[in-house]
Design an enzyme around this catalytic site. Structure first.
Site, PDB file in Angstrom:
ATOM      1  N   CYS A   1      30.902  31.573  19.165  1.00 58.47           N
ATOM      2  CA  CYS A   1      31.626  30.809  18.148  1.00 58.47           C
ATOM      3  C   CYS A   1      30.740  30.557  16.924  1.00 58.47           C
ATOM      4  O   CYS A   1      30.512  31.486  16.153  1.00 58.47           O
ATOM      5  CB  CYS A   1      32.201  29.536  18.748  1.00 58.47           C
ATOM      6  SG  CYS A   1      33.677  29.007  17.882  1.00 58.47           S
TER       7      CYS A   1
ATOM      8  N   HIS B   1      35.208  31.219  23.340  1.00 61.90           N
ATOM      9  CA  HIS B   1      34.270  30.574  24.274  1.00 61.90           C
ATOM     10  C   HIS B   1      34.386  31.166  25.678  1.00 61.90           C
ATOM     11  O   HIS B   1      35.095  30.624  26.531  1.00 61.90           O
ATOM     12  CB  HIS B   1      34.558  29.068  24.322  1.00 61.90           C
ATOM     13  CG  HIS B   1      34.145  28.364  23.076  1.00 61.90           C
ATOM     14  ND1 HIS B   1      32.855  27.926  22.857  1.00 61.90           N
ATOM     15  CD2 HIS B   1      34.846  28.062  21.970  1.00 61.90           C
ATOM     16  CE1 HIS B   1      32.787  27.366  21.664  1.00 61.90           C
ATOM     17  NE2 HIS B   1      33.980  27.437  21.104  1.00 61.90           N
TER      18      HIS B   1
ATOM     19  N   GLU C   1      32.355  31.054  27.978  1.00 65.52           N
ATOM     20  CA  GLU C   1      31.685  30.232  29.004  1.00 65.52           C
ATOM     21  C   GLU C   1      32.670  29.432  29.863  1.00 65.52           C
ATOM     22  O   GLU C   1      32.342  29.006  30.960  1.00 65.52           O
ATOM     23  CB  GLU C   1      30.636  29.301  28.372  1.00 65.52           C
ATOM     24  CG  GLU C   1      31.167  28.144  27.539  1.00 65.52           C
ATOM     25  CD  GLU C   1      31.371  28.481  26.065  1.00 65.52           C
ATOM     26  OE1 GLU C   1      31.597  29.674  25.747  1.00 65.52           O
ATOM     27  OE2 GLU C   1      31.326  27.558  25.230  1.00 65.52           O
TER      28      GLU C   1
HETATM   29  N1  GLN Z   1      32.225  25.024  13.284  1.00 65.26           N
HETATM   30  C1  GLN Z   1      32.800  26.315  13.517  1.00 65.26           C
HETATM   31  C2  GLN Z   1      34.297  26.333  13.245  1.00 65.26           C
HETATM   32  O1  GLN Z   1      34.933  25.315  13.206  1.00 65.26           O
HETATM   33  C3  GLN Z   1      32.499  26.793  14.914  1.00 65.26           C
HETATM   34  C4  GLN Z   1      33.114  25.963  16.003  1.00 65.26           C
HETATM   35  C5  GLN Z   1      32.545  26.220  17.357  1.00 65.26           C
HETATM   36  O2  GLN Z   1      31.428  26.749  17.498  1.00 65.26           O
HETATM   37  N2  GLN Z   1      33.237  25.810  18.394  1.00 65.26           N
HETATM   38  O3  GLN Z   1      34.861  27.386  13.073  1.00 65.26           O
END
Ligand code: GLN
Length: 527
Positions: A376, A501, A503
């Site tokens: 992310c 994600h 994970e």
């Molecule tokens: N801050 C970034 C976004 O909002 C990544 C978010 C994250 O890593 N969950 O896109």
């Protein structure tokens, strides 16, 4: 058949109520029952999405997009199930439902009160999954005696009264501390905690005692007499090297048999013991793999709970032990320290603190051909790094960190610009994407289409894809052919960044393919 097991905690927090409940759930599952778990958190936040992971640990995301407590991750990993919005509740959300009804006039002029209106809403949610499973395990967050937990305890008391007593079981998890100076285990905190519970009207059927030293029979007898539970229902929960050993530890004390007897049910299948042996075999390892997780929260492992679990699960499948170190991005000596690791992972996050440190770490991994995995925000930083250093777009950035950047390689999509409130406004939950053939992603997933969980507002800006691909960073998966989901660097042994994600999708014995690929590459990078 709808049966309920309530799990409460006493004495101190962090006793592992979720793990105890999930372990009992696992045993019941191995007896053939359909089990699910529901979490009730007594805080006022509507969901933990806006909470600082430093205080509360990681925000776990369900496939249908609920931002939830990390215990849901424990439930999913132990029980190999998929949780949803119905598995997570907070006092804030419950009050919100009741207040919304009150504003709509649904209470017909009644004075709206904690009892019965809030407790009724809690009870409604206790049975939210009764049609989907045979046994619902309900974990009530917090510690008995907390003011904010009272409506939940009261609702649990009423719930037992209103249901068949043999359909509802109450398990209390407490601490039996060891006083080194006196060489003694102390039962008094447990006695007080159970008294508190009984004052509310709940008599536990079983007490799970977290302890550093074994409980002998005389101690168990003492707890049994003072707390009014049968001696065989005083269960010792000693510290174990892996949380996945807990189901077997409880099984050896016949917890499953006691629960089945008390709920008056019959096992549905021959107990499947192979789960225990499979778990045991996961701890055999012949090698060590050193992984650096470069993130904002270096001192609180719970902030990256699912990443930690995923790395361990993947390593175990490859007969390796992961030595995972959480390195703070603000550490001046970061790059020097990174030289020691076989693989570098940059996790997700929000806000611009430490961004430049993450970009430096990614640059180090890319240039030195160290296996890299960006999740992310970690993926977004890898795009910024490639834009600056491969495509030579000076000061390229995400508009999250620099709104006026000339090269917004990561940006917020137009339709998301109206977002005014934090929480509930992101790309959340499961989204499908298509993977291109002949890519690292394809070789890992061995599939053309995947579905993974998201939690972000910003995206890779499609306008820069061509330029980046020419410079060496390719997009290997797209959502609906437009939104980049995975990036990789072809000339690198293992460099992958994912917008989602992964994970959250690892389970013991079912490592996530990217985590497994990453650990495999890190093992090859051992010097
Ligand atoms: N801050 C970034 C976004 O909002 C990544 C978010 C994250 O890593 N969950 O896109």
């Amino acid at each position: 058949m709808a049966k309920y097991i309530f799990i409460t905690g006493g004495v101190v927090s962090s006793l592992g109520k979720g793990i105890s409940g999930a372990s009992i759930g696992k045993l019941l599952q191995l007896h053939g029952f359909k089990v699910n778990m529901i979490k009730f958190d007594p805080y006022i936040n509507v969901d933990p999405g806006t909470m600082n992971p430093y205080q509360h640990g990681e925000v776990f995301v369900t496939s249908d997009g609920a931002e939830s407590d990390l215990d849901l991750g424990t439930y999913e990993r132990f029980l190999d199930l998929y949780t949803s919005k119905s598995n997570t509740n907070t006092a804030g959300d419950i009050y919100k439902t009741v207040i919304t009804k009150e504003r709509k006039g649904d209470y017909d002029g009644d004075t709206v009160q904690v009892i019965p209106h809030i407790t009724d809403e809690i009870k409604r949610r206790f049975s939210a999954l009764k049609d989907e499973c045979e046994i619902s395990i309900i974990e009530i967050g917090g510690t008995v005696g907390d003011i904010e937990g009272l409506p939940f305890m009261e609702a649990a008391r009423q719930f037992k009264l209103e249901n068949n007593p043999e359909d509802v079981l109450s398990i209390h998890v407490t601490l039996v501390p060891y006083i080194a100076g006196a060489h003694e285990l102390k039962t008094k905190p447990t006695q007080h905690s159970v008294n508190k519970l009984r004052e509310i009207g709940i008599s536990p059927d079983m007490i799970i005692c977290r302890t550093e030293q074994p409980l002998d029979d005389s101690l168990k007898r003492k707890i049994s007499l003072f707390c009014n539970v049968k001696q065989e229902c005083v269960i010792e929960a000693l510290d174990v090297p892996s949380i996945y050993y807990i189901p077997e530890a409880l099984y050896k004390q016949k917890v499953d048999v006691l629960v089945i007897e008390k709920l008056n049910i019959k096992p549905k299948a021959k107990f499947d013991k192979t789960w225990f042996t499979k778990i045991e075999s996961l701890s055999e390892h012949h090698k060590i793999v050193k992984i650096a997780v470069v993130g904002k929260y270096s001192d609180l492992k719970d902030a990256y709970k699912s990443i930690d679990e995923s790395l361990n699960i993947a390593s175990a499948e490859l007969k390796a032990k992961a030595e995972i170190h959480y390195l703070g991005v603000e550490d001046k000596n970061l790059i020097n320290k990174l030289k020691w690791y076989n693989g570098i992972l940059v996790p997700g996050g929000f806000g611009n603190r430490g961004i430049e440190g993450k970009i430096k770490a990614i640059n180090f991994a890319r240039e030195n051909k160290i296996p890299f995995f960006g999740i992310c925000l970690g993926m977004q930083c890898s795009v910024i790094e490639a834009a600056r250093n491969l495509a030579k777009l000076k000061n390229a950035n995400s508009t999250e960190f620099d709104e006026t950047t000339k090269y917004p390689v990561i940006k917020i999509l137009d339709e998301q610009k109206d977002v005014k409130y934090r929480g509930g406004t992101m790309r959340l939950g499961n989204y499908k994407s298509e993977i291109k053939k002949n890519t690292l992603a394809h070789s890992l997933y061995k599939s053309n289409e995947i579905e993974e969980r998201h939690r972000h507002r910003y995206e890779m800006n499609p306008e820069f894809i061509e330029l980046l691909e020419k410079a060496g960073m390719i997009v290997s998966a797209y959502h609906k052919k437009v939104l980049p989901e995975i990036v990789e660097i072809k000339s690198h042994p293992f460099f992958i960044g994912v917008q989602f994600h992964p994970e959250f999708a690892s389970r013991p014995m079912k490592a996530h393919p990217i985590f497994k690929g990453f650990i495999n590459a890190a093992l090859k990078n051992k010097n």
